[in-house]
Design an enzyme around this catalytic site. Structure first.
Site, PDB file in Angstrom:
ATOM      1  N   ALA A  83       0.870  -1.171   0.000  1.00 20.91           N
ATOM      2  CA  ALA A  83       0.000   0.000   0.000  1.00 20.91           C
ATOM      3  C   ALA A  83       0.912   1.228   0.000  1.00 20.91           C
ATOM      4  CB  ALA A  83      -0.857  -0.004   1.255  1.00 20.91           C
ATOM      5  N   GLY A 128       0.675  -4.971   1.096  1.00 23.31           N
ATOM      6  CA  GLY A 128      -0.524  -5.081   0.254  1.00 23.31           C
ATOM      7  C   GLY A 128      -0.238  -5.790  -1.071  1.00 23.31           C
ATOM      8  N   GLU A 131      -0.427  -9.312  -0.354  1.00 21.99           N
ATOM      9  CA  GLU A 131      -1.832  -9.639  -0.080  1.00 21.99           C
ATOM     10  C   GLU A 131      -2.636  -9.759  -1.387  1.00 21.99           C
ATOM     11  OE1 GLU A 131      -1.778  -6.331   2.858  1.00 21.99           O
ATOM     12  OE2 GLU A 131      -3.054  -7.673   4.033  1.00 21.99           O
ATOM     13  N   GLU A 151       4.536  -4.988   7.481  1.00 22.56           N
ATOM     14  CA  GLU A 151       3.732  -3.968   8.175  1.00 22.56           C
ATOM     15  C   GLU A 151       4.170  -3.748   9.611  1.00 22.56           C
ATOM     16  OE1 GLU A 151       2.466  -6.318   6.239  1.00 22.56           O
ATOM     17  OE2 GLU A 151       0.957  -5.478   4.901  1.00 22.56           O
TER      18      GLU A 151
END
Ligand code: CAA
Length: 272
Positions: A83, A128, A131, A151
């Site tokens: 992200a 992300g 993911e 993270e």
């Protein structure tokens, strides 16, 4: 093979997504190749890319000429480095919750898609990015790919389904290790853990992936569709909700300020 790609006629209103098709040579059937095109930021995914990617996939769902979708990243360094951390710098917990839910909506859409979606991982697949790759039905990696859920080093938790989906692919112990260590692994380790299906040399990587995807495009689309629906029929709604709540809460904690600002200053975080 890459020379044979055509433009896909859909307005994304987002230059950070490139859409190309590969013609399978029968009945106008095609593979759609979606490239996240933010090379300078290692294809970090921001809010606009999240929304555009979801819109493209919703459109493609009803395009009977597209039999399969490949998602990859621009350049030679990254699939998706996560992200967009810069855009998260001033998040409060409400912003974080919304961001998590939007990302989860995308990974749920990918995961429940009734046409095969393949991650062509051509470099970093972090946070992300890992993911999104994990949500895809298959993962093909190039030799330079690197995986991880860093993270915790930012003082936050995975927020786009990492705590829900990774364990389904590599098992609870391996997923927990990746998620709490923040360690990265290379493609050999990813192959050993079952995180990726196959590894290809970096040279001609996309062509190798297309060749592999082509091999199952001759099977019955209806049978593939029903197989995917059946495989992905379990309901994870409660787990996703817990993840969003905790992702959001981590932005109330000082660790997220310490972690994110350290990343932006290119320093190591010093958590108390
Ligand atoms: N968001 C925003 N920008 C990013 C980014 C990210 N996730 N990853 C890299 N970039 C940017 C860098 O800030 C840098 O920009 P500038 O040139 O403006 O400084 C540029 O991309 C190149 O990156 P580096 O200079 O850091 O390249 P490097 O080769 O030294 O390191 C890397 C590469 C190890 C991937 C490193 O960039 C990195 O650690 N990136 C962050 C990875 C990460 O923590 N991802 C998780 C994000 S949080 C998340 O995804 C939460 C969630 O679950 C939803």
């Amino acid at each position: 093979m890459i020379e044979e790609l055509n433009n896909y006629n859909f307005l994304t209103e987002n230059d950070n997504l490139l859409l190309k098709t590969y013609n399978l040579g029968f009945n106008n059937k095609q593979i759609l190749i979606i490239t996240i095109n933010r090379e300078k930021s290692l294809n970090a995914v921001d809010l606009n890319i999240l929304k555009s990617l979801s819109n493209v996939l919703k459109h493609v769902k009803d395009d009977s000429n597209i039999l399969s979708i490949i998602i990859t990243g621009a350049g030679s360094k990254a699939f998706i480095a996560g992200a967009d951390i810069k855009s998260m710098n001033n998040f409060n917990s409400e912003d974080a919750y919304k961001y998590s839910v939007l990302g989860q909506d995308l990974v749920k859409l990918i995961n429940s898609f009734d046409k095969p979606i393949i991650a062509a991982i051509n470099g970093y697949a972090l946070g992300g990015g890992c993911e999104i790759a994990t949500a895809c039905h298959l993962r093909y990696a190039s030799e330079n790919s690197i995986f991880g859920q860093p993270e915790v080093k930012l003082g936050i938790i995975a927020g786009w389904g990492g705590t829900v989906n990774l364990k389904k692919i590599i098992g609870l112990g391996n997923a927990t290790k990746l998620l709490i260590s923040g360690d990265t692994i290379n493609c050999d380790e990813a192959l050993r853990l079952g995180l990726v299906n196959m590894v290809f040399p970096f040279a001609n990587f996309l062509s190798s992936v297309i060749k592999e995807v082509k091999s199952f495009c001759h099977n019955s689309p209806n049978a593939i569709k029903n197989t995917l629906i059946s495989i992905n029929s379990s309901n994870n709604d409660e787990s996703y909700k817990i993840e969003s709540d905790l992702f959001s809460k981590s932005f109330k904690h000082e660790d997220s300020r310490i972690g994110i600002s350290a990343f932006l200053r290119k320093e190591k975080p010093k958590f108390k």
